[in-house]
Scaffold this motif. Structure first.
Motif, PDB file in Angstrom:
ATOM      1  N   LYS A 285       0.802  -1.262  -0.098  1.00 42.75           N
ATOM      2  CA  LYS A 285      -0.041  -0.074   0.125  1.00 42.75           C
ATOM      3  C   LYS A 285       0.857   1.212   0.200  1.00 42.75           C
ATOM      4  O   LYS A 285       0.586   2.299  -0.490  1.00 42.75           O
ATOM      5  CB  LYS A 285      -1.086   0.001   1.241  1.00 42.75           C
ATOM      6  CG  LYS A 285      -1.920   0.950   1.134  1.00 42.75           C
ATOM      7  CD  LYS A 285      -2.973   1.041  -0.251  1.00 42.75           C
ATOM      8  CE  LYS A 285      -3.608  -0.099  -0.229  1.00 42.75           C
ATOM      9  NZ  LYS A 285      -4.316  -0.187  -1.593  1.00 42.75           N
ATOM     10  N   GLU A 286       2.055   1.021   0.649  1.00 45.49           N
ATOM     11  CA  GLU A 286       3.050   2.300   0.739  1.00 45.49           C
ATOM     12  C   GLU A 286       3.259   2.550  -0.848  1.00 45.49           C
ATOM     13  O   GLU A 286       3.201   3.743  -1.218  1.00 45.49           O
ATOM     14  CB  GLU A 286       4.160   2.205   1.526  1.00 45.49           C
ATOM     15  CG  GLU A 286       4.852   3.366   1.918  1.00 45.49           C
ATOM     16  CD  GLU A 286       6.293   3.242   2.549  1.00 45.49           C
ATOM     17  OE1 GLU A 286       6.678   1.968   2.668  1.00 45.49           O
ATOM     18  OE2 GLU A 286       6.440   4.364   3.277  1.00 45.49           O
ATOM     19  N   GLU A 287       3.799   1.585  -1.492  1.00 45.81           N
ATOM     20  CA  GLU A 287       4.333   1.672  -2.822  1.00 45.81           C
ATOM     21  C   GLU A 287       2.907   2.402  -3.755  1.00 45.81           C
ATOM     22  O   GLU A 287       3.395   3.053  -4.567  1.00 45.81           O
ATOM     23  CB  GLU A 287       4.816   0.457  -3.491  1.00 45.81           C
ATOM     24  CG  GLU A 287       6.125  -0.068  -2.963  1.00 45.81           C
ATOM     25  CD  GLU A 287       6.568  -1.320  -3.702  1.00 45.81           C
ATOM     26  OE1 GLU A 287       7.179  -1.276  -4.205  1.00 45.81           O
ATOM     27  OE2 GLU A 287       5.685  -2.316  -3.445  1.00 45.81           O
ATOM     28  N   HIS A 288       1.909   1.738  -3.534  1.00 46.56           N
ATOM     29  CA  HIS A 288       0.515   2.255  -4.096  1.00 46.56           C
ATOM     30  C   HIS A 288       0.520   3.614  -4.167  1.00 46.56           C
ATOM     31  O   HIS A 288       0.082   4.462  -5.134  1.00 46.56           O
ATOM     32  CB  HIS A 288      -0.524   1.435  -3.365  1.00 46.56           C
ATOM     33  CG  HIS A 288      -1.820   1.433  -4.306  1.00 46.56           C
ATOM     34  ND1 HIS A 288      -2.864   0.955  -3.760  1.00 46.56           N
ATOM     35  CD2 HIS A 288      -2.109   1.852  -5.418  1.00 46.56           C
ATOM     36  CE1 HIS A 288      -3.966   1.128  -4.828  1.00 46.56           C
ATOM     37  NE2 HIS A 288      -3.373   1.997  -5.791  1.00 46.56           N
ATOM     38  N   THR A 684       1.543  11.533   2.663  1.00 47.99           N
ATOM     39  CA  THR A 684       0.423  11.017   2.703  1.00 47.99           C
ATOM     40  C   THR A 684       0.567   9.527   2.208  1.00 47.99           C
ATOM     41  O   THR A 684      -0.359   8.997   1.357  1.00 47.99           O
ATOM     42  CB  THR A 684      -0.944  11.847   2.209  1.00 47.99           C
ATOM     43  OG1 THR A 684      -0.482  12.043   0.948  1.00 47.99           O
ATOM     44  CG2 THR A 684      -1.080  12.911   3.053  1.00 47.99           C
ATOM     45  N   HIS A 685       1.394   8.870   2.586  1.00 46.67           N
ATOM     46  CA  HIS A 685       1.605   7.405   1.893  1.00 46.67           C
ATOM     47  C   HIS A 685       1.079   6.153   2.546  1.00 46.67           C
ATOM     48  O   HIS A 685       1.442   5.042   2.518  1.00 46.67           O
ATOM     49  CB  HIS A 685       3.172   7.232   1.614  1.00 46.67           C
ATOM     50  CG  HIS A 685       3.994   7.401   2.802  1.00 46.67           C
ATOM     51  ND1 HIS A 685       4.240   6.507   3.754  1.00 46.67           N
ATOM     52  CD2 HIS A 685       4.768   8.421   3.035  1.00 46.67           C
ATOM     53  CE1 HIS A 685       4.843   6.809   4.659  1.00 46.67           C
ATOM     54  NE2 HIS A 685       5.502   7.813   4.458  1.00 46.67           N
ATOM     55  N   ASN A 686       0.094   6.690   3.660  1.00 48.18           N
ATOM     56  CA  ASN A 686      -0.403   5.403   4.236  1.00 48.18           C
ATOM     57  C   ASN A 686      -2.216   5.755   4.497  1.00 48.18           C
ATOM     58  O   ASN A 686      -2.563   7.076   4.066  1.00 48.18           O
ATOM     59  CB  ASN A 686       0.001   4.845   5.621  1.00 48.18           C
ATOM     60  CG  ASN A 686      -0.118   6.294   6.526  1.00 48.18           C
ATOM     61  OD1 ASN A 686      -1.379   6.639   6.705  1.00 48.18           O
ATOM     62  ND2 ASN A 686       1.132   6.837   7.066  1.00 48.18           N
ATOM     63  N   MET A 687      -2.868   4.567   4.817  1.00 48.11           N
ATOM     64  CA  MET A 687      -4.177   4.825   4.730  1.00 48.11           C
ATOM     65  C   MET A 687      -4.731   5.490   5.889  1.00 48.11           C
ATOM     66  O   MET A 687      -6.002   5.839   6.062  1.00 48.11           O
ATOM     67  CB  MET A 687      -4.944   3.629   4.483  1.00 48.11           C
ATOM     68  CG  MET A 687      -5.025   3.141   2.894  1.00 48.11           C
ATOM     69  SD  MET A 687      -5.089   1.648   2.636  1.00 48.11           S
ATOM     70  CE  MET A 687      -6.933   1.608   2.701  1.00 48.11           C
ATOM     71  N   ILE A 688      -3.882   6.155   6.914  1.00 52.82           N
ATOM     72  CA  ILE A 688      -4.416   7.085   8.080  1.00 52.82           C
ATOM     73  C   ILE A 688      -4.135   8.393   7.438  1.00 52.82           C
ATOM     74  O   ILE A 688      -5.084   9.249   7.770  1.00 52.82           O
ATOM     75  CB  ILE A 688      -3.814   6.744   9.285  1.00 52.82           C
ATOM     76  CG1 ILE A 688      -3.868   5.245   9.771  1.00 52.82           C
ATOM     77  CG2 ILE A 688      -4.052   7.602  10.462  1.00 52.82           C
ATOM     78  CD1 ILE A 688      -3.114   4.570  10.941  1.00 52.82           C
ATOM     79  N   ASP A 689      -3.083   8.750   6.808  1.00 54.50           N
ATOM     80  CA  ASP A 689      -2.607  10.294   6.510  1.00 54.50           C
ATOM     81  C   ASP A 689      -3.382  10.543   5.265  1.00 54.50           C
ATOM     82  O   ASP A 689      -3.776  11.755   5.065  1.00 54.50           O
ATOM     83  CB  ASP A 689      -1.076  10.230   6.394  1.00 54.50           C
ATOM     84  CG  ASP A 689      -0.552  10.064   7.780  1.00 54.50           C
ATOM     85  OD1 ASP A 689      -1.124  10.382   8.595  1.00 54.50           O
ATOM     86  OD2 ASP A 689       0.693   9.706   7.719  1.00 54.50           O
ATOM     87  N   TYR A 690      -3.912   9.478   4.369  1.00 56.97           N
ATOM     88  CA  TYR A 690      -4.439  10.012   3.063  1.00 56.97           C
ATOM     89  C   TYR A 690      -5.719   9.707   3.359  1.00 56.97           C
ATOM     90  O   TYR A 690      -6.309   8.568   3.575  1.00 56.97           O
ATOM     91  CB  TYR A 690      -4.110   8.931   1.894  1.00 56.97           C
ATOM     92  CG  TYR A 690      -4.886   9.654   0.476  1.00 56.97           C
ATOM     93  CD1 TYR A 690      -4.492  10.730  -0.045  1.00 56.97           C
ATOM     94  CD2 TYR A 690      -6.292   9.331   0.362  1.00 56.97           C
ATOM     95  CE1 TYR A 690      -5.015  11.224  -1.073  1.00 56.97           C
ATOM     96  CE2 TYR A 690      -6.675   9.808  -0.548  1.00 56.97           C
ATOM     97  CZ  TYR A 690      -6.150  10.797  -1.590  1.00 56.97           C
ATOM     98  OH  TYR A 690      -6.880  11.401  -2.340  1.00 56.97           O
ATOM     99  N   LYS A 691      -6.678  10.680   3.678  1.00 59.59           N
ATOM    100  CA  LYS A 691      -7.987  10.627   4.043  1.00 59.59           C
ATOM    101  C   LYS A 691      -8.916   9.906   3.112  1.00 59.59           C
ATOM    102  O   LYS A 691      -9.242  10.505   1.939  1.00 59.59           O
ATOM    103  CB  LYS A 691      -8.329  12.155   4.606  1.00 59.59           C
ATOM    104  CG  LYS A 691      -7.750  12.697   5.726  1.00 59.59           C
ATOM    105  CD  LYS A 691      -7.559  11.612   6.850  1.00 59.59           C
ATOM    106  CE  LYS A 691      -6.879  12.508   8.081  1.00 59.59           C
ATOM    107  NZ  LYS A 691      -6.479  11.386   8.883  1.00 59.59           N
ATOM    108  N   TRP A 692      -9.816   9.167   3.543  1.00 56.02           N
ATOM    109  CA  TRP A 692     -10.816   8.467   3.045  1.00 56.02           C
ATOM    110  C   TRP A 692     -12.147   8.730   3.728  1.00 56.02           C
ATOM    111  O   TRP A 692     -11.938   8.895   5.008  1.00 56.02           O
ATOM    112  CB  TRP A 692     -10.567   7.040   2.593  1.00 56.02           C
ATOM    113  CG  TRP A 692      -9.878   6.501   1.790  1.00 56.02           C
ATOM    114  CD1 TRP A 692      -8.702   7.177   1.309  1.00 56.02           C
ATOM    115  CD2 TRP A 692      -9.754   5.191   1.009  1.00 56.02           C
ATOM    116  NE1 TRP A 692      -8.161   6.405   0.363  1.00 56.02           N
ATOM    117  CE2 TRP A 692      -8.618   5.031   0.379  1.00 56.02           C
ATOM    118  CE3 TRP A 692     -10.279   3.914   1.410  1.00 56.02           C
ATOM    119  CZ2 TRP A 692      -8.341   4.046  -0.130  1.00 56.02           C
ATOM    120  CZ3 TRP A 692      -9.961   2.914   0.765  1.00 56.02           C
ATOM    121  CH2 TRP A 692      -9.001   2.787  -0.090  1.00 56.02           C
TER     122      TRP A 692
END
Lengths: 769, 168
Positions: A285-288, A684-692
């Motif tokens: 996910k980080e690479e994604h 924002t390279h993880n799903m906490i910092d990139y807000k969904w």
């Protein structure tokens, strides 16, 4: 619609049981035998050159099968036009691949990466589109990279315009119609300004996945988490001179973003060639988030003129399109974005708008739903609100006057004009506005609908329309064997319910239970060619091709039955796997007597496509803004369209709701990638910092769906809307926020609390320029 | 010489005997439950997405409560009852769990990648609170990310079970 057995009825998806029991197989669940694992060493710098690289220790590690760097990678390039190599000594963004390892397992591959010694020479980076085109800016590509298309060359961080969308015609990157100076002279109000739309991550829960293995020098097998298997194999096959077979099992979300998978497929196929083994590359996910293709960012710097009665007279501007360190198909997005703006403001007679596709040291840009138009219109239509405010006309009234109607001509992606002679969305404006209570809630520009304590509410509207729903070629065939119907059409399962729609169409035409229909797993070995799921096209194109194939198979079935029954095919009909005489149903023959144990009856179908069928989605939103904290939320949303015939009612509703996510509507106020400008890395390279958007932050969501029977190539007159359900969202959200906060201007997406408080004069924030 | 430690796992009603260590076939101390489930036991219904416990795709039940298997070490799961998405249906009759049935009935998924984790989270919620309110459902699922926006159908599906009065 009661006249149908399956069309328009709620039916369970055939793959539903597998999904809810965990048996559905996605790419990384497949048992691919003797498969090695790929891991990639990424550039830690936004712009650098490799001075030296030593992979000898990594190669010696037991379990490592091979290491690929720019020194031994095949000399292939991807992108539009070809510019992005498999590996390069010149590194262009944080995440750019430096080396790739194939090993027996992930742990060994990761250990091997740590043994690679690299010496870098850092180069000055550039990130912003306006900075990148200034004289003296760092060059992301160079003259010696020989980037050329149709006589245009890469120059000062601008890629050549145009793509394969225009065929051999000139590139379509500007609209110059009429005389804008005269248009401005005829206008009562002229506004000028600049609006910026940020970079966002449209990515799916399932990270991109590609596995590849060479059978021999000219045949490659690829497994890809792609919504369009032919998009994966056909352009790349042309580049590398080998035939590529692609299997796409279940896809864990795509949103346009996992369509061609151009670069990572090339990388994996190259690594398989260099190492001689089958290898899988499952991005973390980080690479994604850190290096996979994102949505484009852009700025529109323009000037718009309108009359007091809301007639747009002239539109002029520079569209600066940020494509980061690479373009998968950004020039195609420019072409469609221009077309989408032209459809929305179709009554404007005078145009002078020109796009530049600008490279930088940010993450490369790929494909995402909304595809150019979402980003351009978020900016250009926001600038237009400044003019509407001066003439005091609400946006629903304005767009109804200016939107493309049946018979009007619009530009589409080839640079030519097209026209849809029948489909009209006039009624949709009225029905949707009434259902949303638009005219009750609209209190004027810069006026909140209501204020409750610290919470102010505002409404906004925008709309989107694409010329793609009947575009390009789709082929299909349908086999009847015993009592079974087998459908072959390269449509992946990635969530939109399209495979259910195809099963319904085949079952409806052959008048059989849905259970007797199998949609072949999406695989280019067995499915005929198809442009892929893009631009909402498969409702018409795959639906049309499968419909024609089912009709052809039905006709052959009746002809073969007629021979056995001693009558003519016209005398016969079929239902529930029996063929019978229309005048005497007791004279009948079961399918298994016509196509017995080892017998096939095959029908073929094709839709060749055109650009004369534009769809439309309207987004109405209400937002709540906390005037103390600056936090904006969507509280109420209504999306509307006329979809022709409804095929899948529930899935249709969910496609509308899906417009919130995948960097759609929520890019108005929430979603954003954040760059650390010092180190050039995405923070924002993880799903906490990139807000969904999570479950506990859902707005009220409604739809207004009109049902007509449009003359499309879909056998039941449907038109697809899936791609565009969120595309107009960000413009509607920003409009609503400005209205809620009393008209203070915000010219940069997303409207996060810092920008809202800044606009209100309550805080000064952001990074010092 | 490194000592081997025995590890007994109870997963979906089956008992698995492993040893912890670094030799071939042993489970290293650093192996996550997600890796054990997917790579050793072939239980691929549990999905890897974020890899850091943020998104809920890898949720499994541990003693009836949802945990993120991507940040749970297998070595610490000895003696626990683990249930994955594959273990929810009745192993003898194949009858689906009422949650699975409700998800089918209400079409509570699109791409389906986050669905196993969401179903596990719902099971965990209903184990602790058989009659949750709509807000309690939303709060309990706030750690499960869905990008397709199937949320509305998921909530409808869960409410149908609660209203139906069936004990999940």
């Amino acid at each position: 619609m009661s006249e149908f057995r399956h069309i328009g009825k709620v039916r369970r998806r055939q793959d539903g049981r597998a999904i809810v029991t965990g048996k559905a197989l996605y790419c990384d669940d497949l048992p691919i035998k003797n498969c090695y694992v790929a891991k990639v060493l990424h550039s830690p710098y936004p712009h650098a050159e490799i001075v030296s690289i030593d992979t000898s220790e990594a190669e010696k590690l037991p379990g490592v099968c091979g290491v690929m760097t720019y020194k031994n990678a095949p000399d292939w390039k991807t992108g539009v036009p070809a510019h992005r190599p498999v590996m390069s000594q010149h590194l262009r963004f944080v995440g750019d691949p430096v080396a790739a390892v194939a090993a027996e397992n992930a742990q060994i591959a990761e250990q091997a990466l740590e043994l690679i010694r690299v010496e870098y020479r850092q180069l000055p980076p550039v990130y912003d589109v306006e900075d990148a085109i200034k004289p003296g800016a760092p060059e992301v590509y160079r003259a010696e990279d020989n980037i050329e298309s149709k006589g245009y060359h890469y120059e000062r961080n601008c890629l050549p315009p145009g793509s394969w969308f225009e065929g051999n015609d000139p590139p379509f990157y500007k609209i110059q119609d009429g005389d804008v100076e005269q248009g401005f002279a005829e206008s009562d109000v002229v506004v000028e300004g600049k609006v910026a739309y940020t970079w966002t991550f449209p990515g799916a829960p399932e990270s991109p996945f590609v596995a590849a293995g060479w059978d021999d020098d000219t045949h490659v097998n690829v497994w890809a988490s792609s919504q369009g298997p032919n998009m994966v194999c056909r352009p790349l096959a042309y580049t590398i001179g080998a035939h590529i077979n692609v299997t796409t099992p279940n896809v864990g979300g795509s949103y346009g973003n996992k369509d061609a998978l151009g670069y990572i497929t090339m990388l994996t196929v190259a690594l398989a060639k260099v190492t001689g083994v089958t290898v899988k590359y499952a991005l973390t996910k980080e690479e994604h988030l850190l290096f996979y293709e994102r949505r484009l960012d852009n700025k529109f710097i323009g000037k718009i003129g309108i009359t007091k009665d809301g007639r747009i007279k002239a539109l002029q501007g520079d569209w600066l399109v940020g494509t980061g360190a690479g373009s998968e198909l950004t020039q195609g997005q420019v072409a469609e974005g221009l077309g989408e703006l032209h459809i929305a403001l179709n009554k404007c007679p005078n145009w002078d708008i020109e796009a530049k596709v600008v490279v930088s040291n940010k993450i490369p840009v790929g494909i995402a739903r909304g595809f150019g138009g979402q980003e351009l219109k978020a900016c250009a239509l926001h600038l237009l609100t400044r003019a509407l405010r001066q003439i005091d006309m609400d946006p629903v009234t304005f767009y109804k006057k200016n939107f493309c109607q049946a018979g009007d001509e619009y530009y589409w992606r080839t640079g030519h004009k097209y026209s849809n002679p029948v489909i009209n969305y006039d009624k949709c404006f009225d029905v949707a506005a009434e259902k949303f209570r638009w005219f009750d809630r609209w209190k004027g520009w810069g006026v909140p609908s209501r204020v409750e304590g610290n919470k102010a509410y505002g409404v906004g509207f925008s709309l989107h329309s694409s010329g793609d729903p009947q575009s390009d070629e789709t082929f299909a065939y349908v086999r009847l064997e015993n009592d079974q119907v087998m459908v072959h059409c390269a449509v992946s399962q990635f969530g939109n319910g399209q495979r259910l729609a195809l099963a319904k169409i085949a079952a409806e035409i052959l008048n059989v239970p849905l259970e007797n229909v199998t949609i072949n797993s999406s695989d280019t070995r067995t499915d005929p060619a198809d442009f892929g799921a893009a631009g909402s096209r498969e409702t018409i194109t795959a639906g049309g091709a499968v419909g024609s194939a089912a009709k052809a198979a039905r006709q052959k079935l009746l002809e073969e039955a007629a021979e056995k029954m001693g009558c003519s095919a016209e005398d016969l009909d079929t239902k529930d796997l029996m063929v019978f005489r229309k005048d005497d149903p007791s004279v009948c023959l079961p399918w298994i007597a016509i196509c017995p144990m080892y017998y096939s009856i095959t029908g073929e179908g094709v839709v060749k496509g055109d650009f004369n069928h534009n769809n439309c989605v309207m987004n109405f939103v209400e937002v709540e803004v906390d005037l103390e904290t600056g936090l904006a939320k969507i509280t109420d949303a209504l999306s509307a369209s006329d979809v022709g015939r409804i095929i899948n009612p529930l899935e249709l509703k969910m496609q509308f709701e899906g417009g919130l996510g995948s960097a759609g509507m929520d890019t108005g106020h929430l979603e954003e990638m954040v760059l650390d400008p010092v180190i050039g890395r995405v923070m924002t390279h993880n799903m906490i910092d990139y807000k969904w958007r999570p479950f506990n932050e859902l707005p009220k969501f409604d739809t207004a769906v009109l049902e007509s029977v449009w003359p499309t190539a879909n056998p039941y007159g449907a038109i697809g809307i899936g791609e565009i359900t969120g595309a107009a969202g960000p413009a509607a959200v920003l409009m609503a926020i400005e209205n809620a906060i009393g008209g203070a201007e915000i010219n940069e997406y997303p409207a996060t609390p810092d920008k809202i408080l800044n606009a209100l004069g309550k805080a000064k924030g952001g990074l010092v320029e | 010489m490194e000592m081997s430690k025995e590890l007994t796992l109870h997963i979906n009603g089956q008992t698995y005997e492993f040893t912890i260590g670094r030799k071939l076939g042993q489970i290293p101390e650093s192996e996550t439950l997600l890796e054990t489930l997917r790579e050793r036991l072939g239980l691929t219904g549990t999905k890897l997405s974020c890899g850091e416990g943020a998104c809920g795709c890898c949720a499994v039940l541990m003693d009836g409560k949802a945990v993120a298997s991507c940040v749970t070490l297998t070595a610490e799961c000895g003696g626990k009852e683990i249930t994955t998405i594959e273990g929810l249906a009745d192993p003898v009759t194949g009858e689906l769990d009422p949650i699975q049935e409700a998800f089918l009935e209400h079409n509570a998924f699109q791409c389906g990648f986050c669905t196993p984790g969401i179903i596990i989270a719902v099971k965990s919620l209903l184990n602790a609170n058989p009659h949750p309110t709509e807000d309690e459902i939303k709060e309990a699922l706030s750690g499960n990310f869905c990008r397709c926006i199937s949320h509305y159908q998921v909530i409808e599906a869960v409410q149908s079970i609660v209203k139906g009065g069936e004990q999940a």
